[in-house]
Design a protein around this motif. Structure first.
Motif, PDB file in Angstrom:
ATOM      1  N   GLN A   3       0.831  -1.196   0.000  1.00 44.27           N
ATOM      2  CA  GLN A   3       0.000   0.000   0.000  1.00 44.27           C
ATOM      3  C   GLN A   3       0.873   1.257   0.000  1.00 44.27           C
ATOM      4  O   GLN A   3       0.644   2.190   0.762  1.00 44.27           O
ATOM      5  CB  GLN A   3      -0.938   0.002   1.213  1.00 44.27           C
ATOM      6  CG  GLN A   3      -1.878  -1.192   1.262  1.00 44.27           C
ATOM      7  CD  GLN A   3      -2.799  -1.158   2.466  1.00 44.27           C
ATOM      8  OE1 GLN A   3      -3.167  -0.099   2.954  1.00 44.27           O
ATOM      9  NE2 GLN A   3      -3.182  -2.323   2.951  1.00 44.27           N
ATOM     10  N   GLU A  49       2.490   4.761  -0.795  1.00 47.46           N
ATOM     11  CA  GLU A  49       2.052   6.077  -1.240  1.00 47.46           C
ATOM     12  C   GLU A  49       3.289   6.919  -1.541  1.00 47.46           C
ATOM     13  O   GLU A  49       4.352   6.717  -0.944  1.00 47.46           O
ATOM     14  CB  GLU A  49       1.202   6.760  -0.164  1.00 47.46           C
ATOM     15  CG  GLU A  49      -0.098   6.018   0.138  1.00 47.46           C
ATOM     16  CD  GLU A  49      -0.918   6.730   1.195  1.00 47.46           C
ATOM     17  OE1 GLU A  49      -0.436   7.749   1.741  1.00 47.46           O
ATOM     18  OE2 GLU A  49      -2.034   6.257   1.486  1.00 47.46           O
ATOM     19  N   GLU A  96       4.678   3.892  -9.985  1.00 51.95           N
ATOM     20  CA  GLU A  96       4.218   5.265  -9.814  1.00 51.95           C
ATOM     21  C   GLU A  96       4.961   5.986  -8.695  1.00 51.95           C
ATOM     22  O   GLU A  96       5.339   7.155  -8.844  1.00 51.95           O
ATOM     23  CB  GLU A  96       2.717   5.266  -9.524  1.00 51.95           C
ATOM     24  CG  GLU A  96       1.866   4.764 -10.690  1.00 51.95           C
ATOM     25  CD  GLU A  96       0.420   4.531 -10.285  1.00 51.95           C
ATOM     26  OE1 GLU A  96       0.102   4.765  -9.077  1.00 51.95           O
ATOM     27  OE2 GLU A  96      -0.381   4.119 -11.140  1.00 51.95           O
ATOM     28  N   ARG A 147       2.024  -2.021 -10.215  1.00 49.83           N
ATOM     29  CA  ARG A 147       1.771  -0.753 -10.905  1.00 49.83           C
ATOM     30  C   ARG A 147       2.076   0.435  -9.989  1.00 49.83           C
ATOM     31  O   ARG A 147       2.664   1.432 -10.397  1.00 49.83           O
ATOM     32  CB  ARG A 147       0.315  -0.687 -11.367  1.00 49.83           C
ATOM     33  CG  ARG A 147      -0.002  -1.503 -12.615  1.00 49.83           C
ATOM     34  CD  ARG A 147      -1.474  -1.439 -12.934  1.00 49.83           C
ATOM     35  NE  ARG A 147      -1.803  -2.157 -14.168  1.00 49.83           N
ATOM     36  CZ  ARG A 147      -3.038  -2.466 -14.523  1.00 49.83           C
ATOM     37  NH1 ARG A 147      -4.061  -2.125 -13.750  1.00 49.83           N
ATOM     38  NH2 ARG A 147      -3.263  -3.109 -15.659  1.00 49.83           N
ATOM     39  N   ARG A 148       1.655   0.301  -8.727  1.00 53.40           N
ATOM     40  CA  ARG A 148       1.858   1.384  -7.765  1.00 53.40           C
ATOM     41  C   ARG A 148       3.345   1.619  -7.527  1.00 53.40           C
ATOM     42  O   ARG A 148       3.787   2.758  -7.361  1.00 53.40           O
ATOM     43  CB  ARG A 148       1.150   1.046  -6.449  1.00 53.40           C
ATOM     44  CG  ARG A 148       1.080   2.226  -5.465  1.00 53.40           C
ATOM     45  CD  ARG A 148       0.343   1.834  -4.193  1.00 53.40           C
ATOM     46  NE  ARG A 148      -0.999   1.371  -4.473  1.00 53.40           N
ATOM     47  CZ  ARG A 148      -1.423   0.114  -4.285  1.00 53.40           C
ATOM     48  NH1 ARG A 148      -0.591  -0.792  -3.801  1.00 53.40           N
ATOM     49  NH2 ARG A 148      -2.657  -0.228  -4.557  1.00 53.40           N
ATOM     50  N   SER A 190      -0.293  -3.632  -6.990  1.00 51.26           N
ATOM     51  CA  SER A 190       0.884  -3.259  -6.198  1.00 51.26           C
ATOM     52  C   SER A 190       2.083  -2.967  -7.089  1.00 51.26           C
ATOM     53  O   SER A 190       2.827  -2.003  -6.869  1.00 51.26           O
ATOM     54  CB  SER A 190       1.229  -4.368  -5.205  1.00 51.26           C
ATOM     55  OG  SER A 190       0.233  -4.492  -4.209  1.00 51.26           O
TER      56      SER A 190
END
Length: 329
Positions: free
Chosen positions: A212, A214, A249, A245-246, A243
């Motif tokens: 998760q 950020e 980013e 993909r994140r 996950s």
């Protein structure tokens, strides 16, 4: 056809020997036997401030598995000493890191109890064990690959003991490091290890959930990402895609991602499972974690926007692998 490979008495005594191997590592028995040869059990107990009777029984449990041989108070390496010495961190992971999990199986496997944070493990013990597991089986695969990469800022997801970051920083004086782990125990162990290595000015340890993530200011500039023995935490499949993909980013400057993990074995008979694999798969089943097979990973990388450069096999646990990934165009 399966075959009987041992007696129940041997199963019972070897279960005790597993705990004895872990304890022997912690109190220095393996080091002493490897470096000084035969030991006087009573003298060793006195020198180390240990209870002599308990130490004698510990040696007897080790002797039951041929890790040592005994003659009175004299203890020597046994036929299985070298293999046990090499594998002692695997026993530590199982008996201490996951000791409470396995000892509370009757409760944990009941559906009514499998809600919320329903199990506990010793994160600090697991971090210590994984540090040795990495050094013995995973780093020999990791080092040749990472040595050929150009990077200046490395982040380690699930940094555990912090050992990987420390070794990278020591081998490359200009490199900065960022350790990310969700477990309080791992944060404590890795923060101390970094400080003890005199690298607190170059390596930062922070708490975060790899599933998760950020965006954070400290993620900018990270050009190498590593993650060992926690790729299964991204699964099931839809969550793994999200996950991964994140990760692309929140690490906008990433050039390389070295993702290493065990995969679910599918080819071994029950009576021929390699060391560690059954315990690893058993524990993660109890925790409700999905372990993908090697074949299941490939399509996930493509869907999440990664290109697989190469898959490097790792022998322990069986069917483990380090994926070298780069962002797809």
């Amino acid at each position: 056809m399966s075959k009987t490979v041992t007696t129940i008495a041997e199963v019972y005594n070897h279960a005790l020997a597993a705990s004895a191997i872990s304890a022997a590592w912690e109190v220095g028995i393996f080091d002493a036997l490897r470096e000084a040869g035969p030991l006087d059990a009573e003298a060793f107990a006195a020198e180390q401030g240990l209870d002599a009777g308990s130490v004698q029984e510990l040696f007897r449990a080790l002797a039951a598995a041929d890790v040592v041989s005994r003659e009175g108070v004299k203890v020597r390496p046994g036929p299985n000493f070298e293999e046990a010495d090499r594998s002692k961190s695997l026993f530590h992971w199982m008996t201490k890191g996951c000791g409470e999990l396995f000892s509370t199986l009757p409760d944990l496997i009941r559906e009514e109890n499998r809600v919320g944070s329903f199990y506990r493990r010793d994160a600090a013990a697991i971090s210590v064990a994984c540090r040795e597991i990495n050094a013995e089986w995973w780093d020999p695969v990791f080092r040749p690959v990472v040595s050929g990469l150009d990077f200046s800022y490395v982040a380690d997801l699930g940094c555990g003991s912090g050992e990987r970051l420390i070794r990278l920083a020591q081998s490359r004086p200009g490199v900065r490091g960022l350790g990310i782990d969700a477990a309080d125990g791992a944060i404590e162990v890795s923060t101390k290890a970094v400080a003890d290595a005199g690298l607190s000015d170059r390596i930062t340890i922070t708490q975060g959930d790899a599933t998760q993530l950020e965006a954070r200011a400290e993620y900018a500039g990270v050009d190498l990402l590593t993650s060992f023995m926690m790729g299964h935490d991204f699964w099931p499949r839809a969550e793994a895609v999200a996950s991964l993909r994140r990760i692309r980013e929140v690490f906008p400057d990433l050039k390389h991602f070295l993702l290493a993990d065990a995969t679910r074995t599918t080819t071994y008979p029950d009576t021929e499972m390699p060391v560690f694999s059954m315990a690893f798969e058993f524990a993660h089943a109890v925790m409700g974690d999905y372990l993908p097979t090697l074949e299941e990973w490939g399509p996930v990388f493509e869907e999440a926007g990664w290109r697989l450069v190469e898959a490097h096999p790792i022998s322990v646990p069986a069917d483990s692998v380090m994926f070298h990934l780069v962002p797809a165009n």
